[in-house]
Design a protein around this motif. Structure first.
Motif, short mmCIF file in Angstrom:
data_model
loop_
_atom_site.label_atom_id
_atom_site.label_comp_id
_atom_site.label_asym_id
_atom_site.label_seq_id
_atom_site.Cartn_x
_atom_site.Cartn_y
_atom_site.Cartn_z
N ILE A 78 0.83 -1.26 0.07
CA ILE A 78 0.03 -0.03 0.09
C ILE A 78 0.85 1.26 0.00
CG2 ILE A 78 -2.11 -1.18 1.18
CD1 ILE A 78 -1.08 0.32 3.83
N ASP A 79 2.27 1.13 0.00
CA ASP A 79 2.98 2.33 0.18
C ASP A 79 4.31 2.08 -0.62
OD1 ASP A 79 4.63 4.23 0.67
OD2 ASP A 79 4.12 4.49 2.67
N GLU A 80 4.53 2.34 -1.76
CA GLU A 80 5.79 2.23 -2.52
C GLU A 80 7.08 2.92 -1.79
OE1 GLU A 80 7.55 0.52 -5.84
OE2 GLU A 80 5.40 0.35 -5.15
N ASN A 81 6.83 3.92 -1.19
CA ASN A 81 8.06 4.45 -0.38
C ASN A 81 8.36 3.40 0.62
OD1 ASN A 81 8.31 6.89 -1.80
ND2 ASN A 81 6.68 7.60 -0.68
N LEU A 82 7.46 2.86 1.44
CA LEU A 82 7.83 2.05 2.35
C LEU A 82 8.41 0.76 1.79
CD1 LEU A 82 7.53 1.08 5.57
CD2 LEU A 82 5.56 0.14 5.02
N ARG A 83 7.91 0.12 0.72
CA ARG A 83 8.50 -1.01 -0.21
C ARG A 83 9.71 -0.94 -0.53
NH1 ARG A 83 5.41 -4.18 -5.02
NH2 ARG A 83 6.71 -5.86 -4.93
N ASN A 84 10.25 0.26 -1.04
CA ASN A 84 11.65 0.45 -1.44
C ASN A 84 12.45 0.82 -0.07
OD1 ASN A 84 11.22 -0.03 -4.23
ND2 ASN A 84 10.37 2.05 -4.59
N GLY A 85 11.87 1.59 0.80
CA GLY A 85 12.68 1.84 1.97
C GLY A 85 13.03 0.93 2.62
N ILE A 86 12.15 -0.09 3.00
CA ILE A 86 12.89 -1.15 3.91
C ILE A 86 13.78 -1.98 3.27
CG2 ILE A 86 10.80 -2.84 3.14
CD1 ILE A 86 12.37 -2.33 6.71
N LYS A 87 13.99 -2.05 2.07
CA LYS A 87 14.99 -2.72 1.45
C LYS A 87 16.25 -2.22 1.51
CE LYS A 87 11.97 -4.90 -2.15
NZ LYS A 87 11.57 -4.81 -3.78
N GLU A 88 16.12 -0.65 1.35
CA GLU A 88 17.49 0.09 1.74
C GLU A 88 17.80 0.14 3.42
OE1 GLU A 88 18.70 4.75 1.59
OE2 GLU A 88 17.04 4.13 0.29
N PHE A 89 16.84 0.11 4.15
CA PHE A 89 16.86 0.13 5.53
C PHE A 89 17.63 -1.31 5.99
CE2 PHE A 89 15.84 -0.39 9.85
CZ PHE A 89 16.07 0.76 10.53
N SER A 90 17.21 -2.18 5.44
CA SER A 90 17.93 -3.50 5.79
C SER A 90 19.07 -4.23 5.13
CB SER A 90 17.00 -4.67 6.16
OG SER A 90 16.40 -4.78 4.84
N ASN A 91 19.11 -3.52 3.98
CA ASN A 91 20.07 -3.71 2.89
C ASN A 91 19.89 -5.29 2.51
OD1 ASN A 91 22.26 -3.40 1.12
ND2 ASN A 91 23.67 -4.22 2.43
N TRP A 92 18.34 -5.54 2.33
CA TRP A 92 17.93 -6.78 2.06
C TRP A 92 17.04 -6.51 0.68
CZ3 TRP A 92 20.03 -11.32 3.49
CH2 TRP A 92 18.99 -12.47 3.44
N PRO A 93 17.03 -7.43 -0.17
CA PRO A 93 16.46 -7.14 -1.49
C PRO A 93 14.91 -7.77 -1.54
CG PRO A 93 17.88 -8.84 -1.83
CD PRO A 93 18.09 -8.56 -0.46
N THR A 94 14.61 -8.59 -0.45
CA THR A 94 13.43 -9.20 -0.68
C THR A 94 12.27 -8.95 0.52
OG1 THR A 94 14.04 -11.11 0.22
CG2 THR A 94 14.31 -11.14 -2.01
N ILE A 95 11.17 -9.15 0.02
CA ILE A 95 10.01 -9.01 1.16
C ILE A 95 9.47 -10.37 1.35
CG2 ILE A 95 7.73 -8.00 1.66
CD1 ILE A 95 10.11 -5.83 1.39
#
Length: 134
Positions: A78-95
């Motif tokens: 529901i939030d593209e910024n959150l989707r991309n941001g969490i990948k950057e935050f953790s340095n992990w590419p997947t959800i």
């Protein structure tokens, strides 16, 4: 890390200044940091625990439910910024991504390995133990 180049014209010369935006300067990174640090167990997933929208997210919810772990979930769809941001935050590419006590644990595959080996019990026990009142 996001970098922003800014050019300032001084006389006939161009002076270049590079400003780096750190995680604490980025509003979405700051928001994610607060979510992760403000809750014992946090899952960033596709969908929600009642209606996961991918098999990996569903598996993470199932594993945490087996352990009767209470967790906060955030739907990255529901939030593209959150989707991309969490990948950057953790340095992990997947959800999905799972955090316990502010620490990134991993995604579905790692959580499944921890569950099968019994290590997840130890991580979650540490998580649910009450701290003594001084």
């Amino acid at each position: 890390m996001l970098s922003i180049n800014k050019t300032t014209r001084i006389g006939s010369l161009n002076a270049y200044k590079q400003f780096l935006c750190t995680k604490s300067d980025d509003p979405i990174q700051s928001h994610i940091g607060k979510l992760v640090k403000g809750n014992k167990i946090v899952v960033f997933m596709k969908g929600n625990p009642q209606a996961p929208r991918c098999g990996f997210s569903n598996a993470v919810v199932d594993i945490l439910n087996i352990h009767k772990a209470k967790f906060e979930a955030h739907d990255v769809l529901i939030d593209e910024n959150l989707r991309n941001g969490i990948k950057e935050f953790s340095n992990w590419p997947t959800i999905p991504q799972v955090f316990v006590d502010g620490e990134f644990i991993g995604g579905c595959d790692i959580l499944l390995q921890l569950h099968r080996s019994g290590e997840l019990d130890k991580i979650l026990e540490k998580n649910t133990q009450e701290k003594p009142v001084a």
